[in-house]
Design an enzyme around this catalytic site. Structure first.
Site, short mmCIF file in Angstrom:
data_model
loop_
_atom_site.label_atom_id
_atom_site.label_comp_id
_atom_site.label_asym_id
_atom_site.label_seq_id
_atom_site.Cartn_x
_atom_site.Cartn_y
_atom_site.Cartn_z
N GLY A 199 -7.88 -35.38 -27.93
CA GLY A 199 -9.25 -35.35 -27.44
C GLY A 199 -9.17 -35.14 -25.94
CB THR A 200 -8.27 -32.17 -23.94
OG1 THR A 200 -9.14 -31.29 -24.63
CG2 THR A 200 -6.86 -32.02 -24.47
CG ASN A 201 -14.03 -33.01 -24.15
OD1 ASN A 201 -13.44 -32.02 -23.76
ND2 ASN A 201 -15.02 -32.97 -25.00
CG ASP A 202 -13.17 -39.49 -24.29
OD1 ASP A 202 -14.07 -38.93 -23.66
OD2 ASP A 202 -13.37 -40.42 -25.09
CG HIS A 253 -29.04 -34.80 -27.37
ND1 HIS A 253 -30.12 -33.96 -27.49
CD2 HIS A 253 -28.72 -35.19 -28.62
CE1 HIS A 253 -30.45 -33.86 -28.78
NE2 HIS A 253 -29.62 -34.60 -29.49
NE ARG A 263 -7.00 2.57 4.62
CZ ARG A 263 -7.37 3.83 4.38
NH1 ARG A 263 -6.47 4.79 4.40
NH2 ARG A 263 -8.63 4.12 4.13
CE LYS A 272 -3.32 -0.43 2.89
NZ LYS A 272 -4.69 -0.82 2.60
CD GLU A 304 -10.73 -39.97 -28.31
OE1 GLU A 304 -11.52 -39.17 -27.80
OE2 GLU A 304 -10.98 -40.58 -29.36
CB CYS A 353 -10.77 -31.66 -31.80
SG CYS A 353 -10.58 -33.42 -31.53
CB SER A 389 -6.80 -34.25 -33.32
OG SER A 389 -7.63 -33.28 -32.71
NE ARG A 447 -18.51 -33.57 -30.99
CZ ARG A 447 -18.60 -32.25 -31.17
NH1 ARG A 447 -19.34 -31.77 -32.16
NH2 ARG A 447 -17.98 -31.42 -30.36
N GLY A 473 -5.84 -11.30 9.29
CA GLY A 473 -5.42 -11.29 10.68
C GLY A 473 -4.73 -9.99 11.07
NE ARG A 514 -12.10 0.17 -8.28
CZ ARG A 514 -12.78 -0.24 -7.23
NH1 ARG A 514 -12.21 -1.00 -6.32
NH2 ARG A 514 -14.04 0.10 -7.07
CG MET A 521 -5.52 -2.94 13.31
SD MET A 521 -4.76 -1.48 14.00
CE MET A 521 -4.61 -0.49 12.54
CE1 TYR A 568 -6.82 -29.03 -35.24
CE2 TYR A 568 -4.81 -29.48 -36.47
CZ TYR A 568 -6.02 -29.91 -35.94
OH TYR A 568 -6.42 -31.20 -36.09
#
Lengths: 947, 947
Positions: free
Chosen positions: A836-839, A459, A97, A27, A815, A901, A834, A580, A106, A341, A108, A921
């Site tokens: 498949g980061t979900n799986d 879905h 302050r 500060k 994946e 993907c 590619s 898909r 914690g 700010r 002051m 990509y």
């Protein structure tokens, strides 16, 4: 020379500067910086962290040297302000302050109005002409000081205040008059006397010493010590103390207070924006008791202060290179900046401002790219709620934020109703337990979709994102009674036709209609609005154009149908990273063929395999052996005739449909690469649900076995077929390339459709670049075999279409962890990867996205996981698999083309990671393409900065 | 000096030796070795690979120098045998075989009886007194030579043979007389003439040159070339040609032929074992036309040859250090060894022989350990089928080999029937769709268990292995009609009470009773037989004792109940590596409490959490705030009273039961470590199945909504509870530590039970070493929080039990990829790791073990995967995760104790891997402990050999 322990700031310059956080705390360094920047911040001084350490070492006192430095600084402050601490006529008041290098619970925090005593409170009253204000300030100061510095339990003060309020019959503090407050002050002073056996200190210098010491003491309080231990902060860092003079906007008509923005934070328009009140405190502006005036009016009443405010805020905007959100007070015609700010803004404003700042020469293009949160672009792509109405609306329930955007509409419970109501011009919101492919027509006309079950890949969620339709799914609190056409939630009943709203970006459900604003960008992209008519679209395009110039990562989209591909291309996607193919299977006119194919697949494929094997053996065989084989072949051909006919017949029916789909994609993508994934989901996803059939069967049986014998037999047959395909863990089951391997005819049909479509489109002059992607490969042999089928079909089709130019690649999705672990082997057969980061996230964590609801939220709330790993890639865990895949893949095949993907392809922090590990990509849903373009540019800039 | 191209062997010595594979090929080097070892192999010579290369270089001819060397070798052979090639009275016949360094498909294999022509065939007839044999040998030679050397299509010969057979009305070749064969020979010669325009070569030297060239030509045939390309074998390696003299056991009564073993291959007993026929060919022994005599009788008829045979085979046993399986021919009183190899043997014999060979001084202990396949020990631990009966029995269906052993019994379809029949002294085999915990009593009395559904980790499989009960599961071909008490399979119907047999080691199901032999070892271990009474048990113990002296890996067992622990200890396990506490939950008297706990868990835990949070806030709060909090607390306490009471009440009921279980384990394991895993499976596994409830509900509804209103309401409530816990992918769901984190009271109860049990047992003087294991940890925070609870309970219990010595560890399972990837972080909180390779394989491959049946078998059959990765650890993929876990774990915490407790812990090839990567121990089911002990010793020996 003696050590400097006290650093003054004010009058246009400061002893310290912003790099002195070790000495001045965060500060203190900030106050020094603002002062040096010429900002009229209320002046004051900072007692250094070294003083704190000395205080601890000396067991609770400062050296005379430091005390002298403090006294000198105070004198300088008094002289600068022309006021004296404790003065009975025009007192100087200060705040005290703490300010360590790191902010820390914690410690002051703040003591305000220090310097008030029985005499100076009268001076404050005289100067402000507000006795109630002066007395209230004093009683608050006694309470704060009594509690924090003198260690008196808050309860004692609360007790007295309550007593006076009771006596005064005042329900709230504001009903107390000056006289009441005088009584409170008297009682508070008694409390201090009783608890400390001393009078409340009237000497302002003693007050200051006490407050200062309290700050130093709080450095060693147990909570602060624990916090430092937990966060590895050394104990000898110490805290600084900031003493700053208080300013008042309520000392007469030459005083004012206000807040503002340097630009419009909602729209980004370059207008001075804010409000003020004359002769008032900051609280009055916020509390809404008096109506503040537009900031432009300040020019009339205090032209000089206004001019200075404009000049300073403009300077601030140049200094911080961003829109500023500021608070100011004018005390006796002198302007003080209390805070400034970077201003919070809407996504719309963010784009507007960033582009304007470049055009005004304040920012470079690169800096502008870093000023816009990629996620904020979402607001330009989807309808948003009117912010104030949204803030006021009660949230009745929360689901998963499946597809962003604001939607308001009349509740309907079936897709058919949705279509019927929409036909009458009603805006509807489709509410379902969960959606199924049959609901597509209803989803299409609805403003948004809300479901009670299902996860982020259900879905409703997938189709919602695909359509850019706001969707909230898995909202477990909903009790839907589709028969009664009602919805119970949060103790309320919503009937069909009643309006509700959903926020697809947060998952909030609100039981009322809320005003939404349309997205101009979307209107332009969909052709409803000319680009030239939309200023914001032009700025949006400009910003993304800069992003395109900057980024290294390519951006593709996940799109299954030509309509989505068209949107993706319009949003700037240059390629499809994931089509898909199974989504094409779900279309209603195709389902009968799909079901037929599935029911015959097992025996049909077996028949084909047996026949092929027998024919191969027959080719080698002679004499009696050959005769026997011929006999066997005839028997097999007869036995499997029907299933083979059903299986291959259905595939033949599906072939032209898929071909047409692919042709549409190739056309829309105008010669950019189109990655098509072979069939992925387990086949039972296309069949009726097992438990539904079981229930139907049980019902029929209970109603009479004999009477319903034929229906029962039929149902049993269907149930048997479904049972055969039933899986305990479909996510880990017979899907992906496992399907294509056991049912090669399906891959063959899809490959043929892809290349026939490619040839047809190429013949008409549009270049085509199909990239066939084999899903769920865990072992190189899987890829090898599926690739062989694809190449066989491709070469057959291309040979027939002599000379039509079709460049194609065959690659794979990485994946499952094993795919990444053995990427060196897999790369030998792959022309691209590619991720498949979900799986990969599901298997890496051992966590089903659809089932994680029960604990993943708990994990985030309890700090076990920082972020939802399905939203932001878990760089430290799953990310290792991605890095491994890239490193091993490219080691085996230098320059291997690699993309991603999964859903993470559209998440800015994940994109940063993908950039860093060197992907070529990212591919995401069409509506996230702009976000990905910007995030990719930011990733590149971040890399440049760190290089 | 000229180069040597031809290497002679015979007469007790050979030109070459066994290290000359480059020159002589594998076969030629072997023949040289046997000759040098003094073995009377039929003599001959090898033409070197260099000759082959020269042949290729010269475009199809050899140098005169080589031709001369061949002629010289042939002359030497004729002289040694006292016969001449082509001799009309006593012809020398030879075989010609290829022999490259590596065996290779596509290469010419063998030409027999070379040297026969129109004249010498008469000599053979005269010497053997068997015209039919001589003519048949000749016609076979023409056919082989015609096809292989002259390139005539086999069909031509087949055609003629068929014609003669038709004419002779002979159904098979053996019905043809000598006269018929003369006609065949005449016709064959015509074929040769017609196809090659030359007569069949009568000159034996021309025959030899032709055959030799054919071998060289075959080196360059396309199949051989492709094979070498695929396997990276250089083309210039060349092949050698082996020319070896043929010997005949049918040249009169001074001739014989036979086969034998140096020891009994069934029992391992040290007895000369085999059979022979006088004046016969090898074929006659095998074909079973004449009954052979026990080999002991040979001593009577040909004492000298017998003496020599004993002497040679004894020498061979010493030479190869193993039981020998040999073939011999005695031609005119001269013994020739045709083949000798290490004999195949039963597991029983393997142990017997290995121990005997050590005691006879032939093997060292280490060598003996390598002579026994660990897997073969299984035969000593489970009943086995009588081998001949088993070989003849038709296999009606195949399921998954869930638990090894042979079982025969009367089919029963319910557990109750099993108990009832068993009570009458009947041996039963329990056949179920799938077993459930309620079936335990029936499984206990059954000889074996057969189920139609479920995978290798289904209830039947796990319990079967645990009990050491032969089990075949997931046998999809079974159609069970429990009502009709019948079983349909392979077109046959089996009624209740009819006998079937299952082979738990192969998964075979046979529809008949088969004789089984009991396992002596098991009888000793279970206390039914004194060790001193069982010779095989003593040898078994001796061998495993040597294994224990050798191995580095510790061996533990997976055991959930004291009975299993006792067996495991008896089999040599020194520690429990995995106790699945949930198996204790399944016991029928506990289920009501378990169900009650589960139904109340969600709200009960939430109530407890809320109350704890409010109490914490209350501790800090004052005045009005405190009052409000107190009010809120009372409301929450009231609202959650019932669920909390149900939840904690049920846990309190379960606590003493679990405590008793653990105490039993500690006692049985006699101070060795006992690893106890906290609750792992998803809670819905303990509730009725969702679809069953749905069916019941549908039935009741169809039968009358009103009439059944109360029952329906009740069912609906239960269904709702089950629905709430329903998961799409339970394997990836709310289980493992995720349960313990969201329901900390469960972990707390289990920890308390563990330490109370530990204290109780330790107090009575048995040392205890509990190791508490947190399952499914993917993030260090998960472990940290669960560990905190365990330690809290442990310290509380131990503080109360002042001074009772209980050393304990808290560690984790590494069973999801993220756990392995971040093992360095996890190790900071873990006192040990245990790899759960089942789940690690499932998640690493993205493959549910229960669902993989549909394609995993296909994958193995089609060579996509070599082995079932759930049986043998996939070292190249999943194994990387294990290595990573070890390396990272020990990098963060040197010396970290690491084991494995997946099914792979009992698989020999996986054990080799675990040894190599440096695990401290493996843990497997009790009945695999001996296998693991031996495999661990072999792993150590393999390492020593490679060091």
């Amino acid at each position: 020379m003696s050590t400097q322990y006290v650093y003054f700031f004010g009058g246009g310059k400061a002893d310290g500067h912003r790099d002195m956080k070790d000495t001045l705390g965060g500060k203190g360094a900030g106050l020094a910086e603002m002062t040096n920047a010429g900002l009229p911040v209320p002046p004051g001084f900072t007692i250094s962290t070294q003083a704190c350490n000395l205080y601890q070492e000396r067991g609770g006192s400062l050296t005379p040297e430091i005390e002298e430095q403090i006294a000198a600084a105070l004198a300088k402050l008094e002289s600068l302000m022309g006021k004296k601490l404790g003065d009975a006529h025009d007192p100087l008041l200060v705040s005290v302050r703490s300010g360590a290098k790191f902010s820390m619970p914690g410690m002051m925090d703040t003591i305000l109005n220090l310097g008030l005593n029985d005499a100076s409170v009268e001076g404050l009253k005289a100067k402000t002409g507000n006795g109630r204000f002066a007395k209230d300030s004093y009683r608050r100061f006694i309470q704060m000081f009594g509690n924090v510095v003198l260690g008196i339990d808050k309860d004692h003060f609360e007790h007295e205040l309550t007593a006076v309020k009771k006596k005064a019959k005042a329900a709230t503090d504001v009903e107390l008059t000056e006289a009441h407050l005088d009584e409170v002050i008297a009682r508070y002073k008694k409390v201090v006397k009783a608890q400390t056996h001393h009078d409340f200190p009237q000497d302002p210098r003693a007050q200051l010493a006490g407050a200062r010491n309290a700050v130093f003491e709080s450095w060693m309080n147990p909570r602060a010590i624990t916090y430092r231990k937990l966060n590895d902060i050394p104990h000898d860092l110490g805290t600084a103390v900031n003493v700053q003079c208080m300013v008042f906007g309520n000392m007469g008509d030459d005083c004012a207070t206000g807040v503002g923005f340097t630009r419009n934070p909602s729209t980004g328009a370059p207008e001075f924006y804010g409000e003020f009140l004359q002769n008032a405190q900051g609280e009055d502006v916020v509390a809404g008791i008096r109506t503040p005036h537009p900031i432009a009016d300040l020019e009339k009443v205090m032209p000089e202060a206004y001019r200075k405010l404009r000049e300073i805020t403009t300077r601030l905007e140049h200094h911080y290179k961003d829109i500023q959100d500021f608070e100011f007070t004018i005390q006796e015609n002198e302007l003080f900046m209390l805070q400034t700010r970077n201003g919070k803004r809407t996504g719309l404003a963010a784009v507007h401002i960033a582009v304007d700042l470049v055009e005004e020469g304040i920012l470079t293009k690169e800096e502008a790219l870093l000023k816009v949160e990629p996620q904020a672009l979402d607001q330009l792509l989807h309808p948003i709620f009117e912010p104030k109405a949204r803030a006021k609306a009660a949230v009745a329930a929360k689901g998963l934020p499946a597809s962003p955007g604001a939607a308001t509409g009349a509740v309907v419970f079936t897709a058919d109703e949705a279509v019927a109501w929409a036909a009458k011009g009603k805006k509807v919101l489709l509410v379902r337990m969960e959606t199924v492919p049959d609901d597509i027509h209803g989803m299409n006309v609805a403003q948004g979709i809300l479901t009670a079950t299902g996860g982020m890949t259900s879905h409703a969620a997938v189709v919602g994102r695909q359509m850019g339709k706001p969707s909230v799914v898995g909202c477990g609190a909903l009790q839907i009674d589709a028969k009664a056409r009602t919805l119970k939630v949060a103790g309320k009943v919503v009937k069909e036709g009643e309006a509700i709203s959903i926020d697809g970006a947060t998952g909030d459900v609100m039981l009322q209609a809320l005003p939404t604003s349309p997205s101009e960008v979307l209107q332009v992209v969909s052709g409803q609005l000319k680009p030239a008519k939309s200023a914001i679209y032009q700025k949006f395009e400009k910003l993304l154009g800069w992003a395109d110039e900057t980024r290294r990562l390519g951006i593709r989209a996940n799109a299954d149908i030509p309509r989505d591909a068209k949107v993706a291309y319009a949003f700037g996607a240059r390629g499809i990273g994931l089509c898909r193919t199974e989504h094409m299977f779900f279309e209603s006119e195709r389902m009968p063929h799909v079901v037929k194919m599935i029911l015959a697949a097992s025996r049909g494929q077996r028949g084909l395999d047996l026949i092929a094997r027998l024919k191969a053996r027959l080719a080698d065989a002679k004499g009696a052996q050959a005769a026997a084989l011929r006999k066997e072949l005839a028997a097999v051909q007869k036995e499997y005739k029907q299933p083979i006919a059903d299986y291959t017949g259905a595939l033949k029916k599906l072939l032209p449909m898929q071909r047409a789909d692919f042709a549409g994609l190739f056309k829309e993508m105008k010669g950019t690469p189109v990655t098509i994934r072979t069939l992925d989901p387990p086949l039972h996803e296309f069949l009726p649900k097992r438990e539904e059939l079981m229930v139907q069967l049980a019902t029929l049986r209970a109603l009479g076995e004999k009477k319903n014998a034929r229906k029962i037999a039929d149902l049993q047959k269907r149930l048997h077929a479904v049972e055969e395909l039933h899986e305990f863990n479909p996510m880990l089951g017979h899907r992906g390339c496992r399907l294509g391997i056991t049912y090669p005819e399906i891959t063959r049909m899809q490959a043929r459709a892809i290349f026939e479509a490619a040839v047809a489109v190429a013949k008409k002059g549009t270049p085509v670049k199909p990239e066939v992607m084999i899903p769920l490969v865990g072992h190189v042999e899987e890829l090898k075999r599926q690739k062989a089928i694809v190449i066989e079909e491709a070469e057959a089709v291309l040979a027939k279409a002599k000379g039509v130019p079709v460049e194609y690649l065959v690659g794979t999705m990485i994946e499952v962890p094993r795919g990444a672990l053995t990427a060196d082997e897999v790369a030998k057969e792959a022309q691209f990867f590619s991720f498949g980061t979900n799986d990969l996230t599901q298997t890496g964590f051992g966590l089903s996205r659809d089932d994680a609801g029960k604990f993943l939220l708990y994990y985030q709330e309890h700090g076990i996981l920082e972020k939802d790993p399905f939203v932001s890639l878990d760089a430290s865990g799953v990310g290792q698999l991605v890095e491994m895949g890239v490193t091993k893949g490219r080691a085996a095949k230098p320059g291997l083309k690699i993309g991603v993907c999964g859903e993470h392809g559209g998440d800015p922090s994940s994109i940063q990671f993908f950039h860093k590990v060197g992907l070529d990509y990212v591919s995401c849903s069409p509506y996230r393409v702009p976000i990905a373009r910007l995030a990719a540019a930011q990733a590149q800039l971040a890399q440049r900065a760190s290089d």
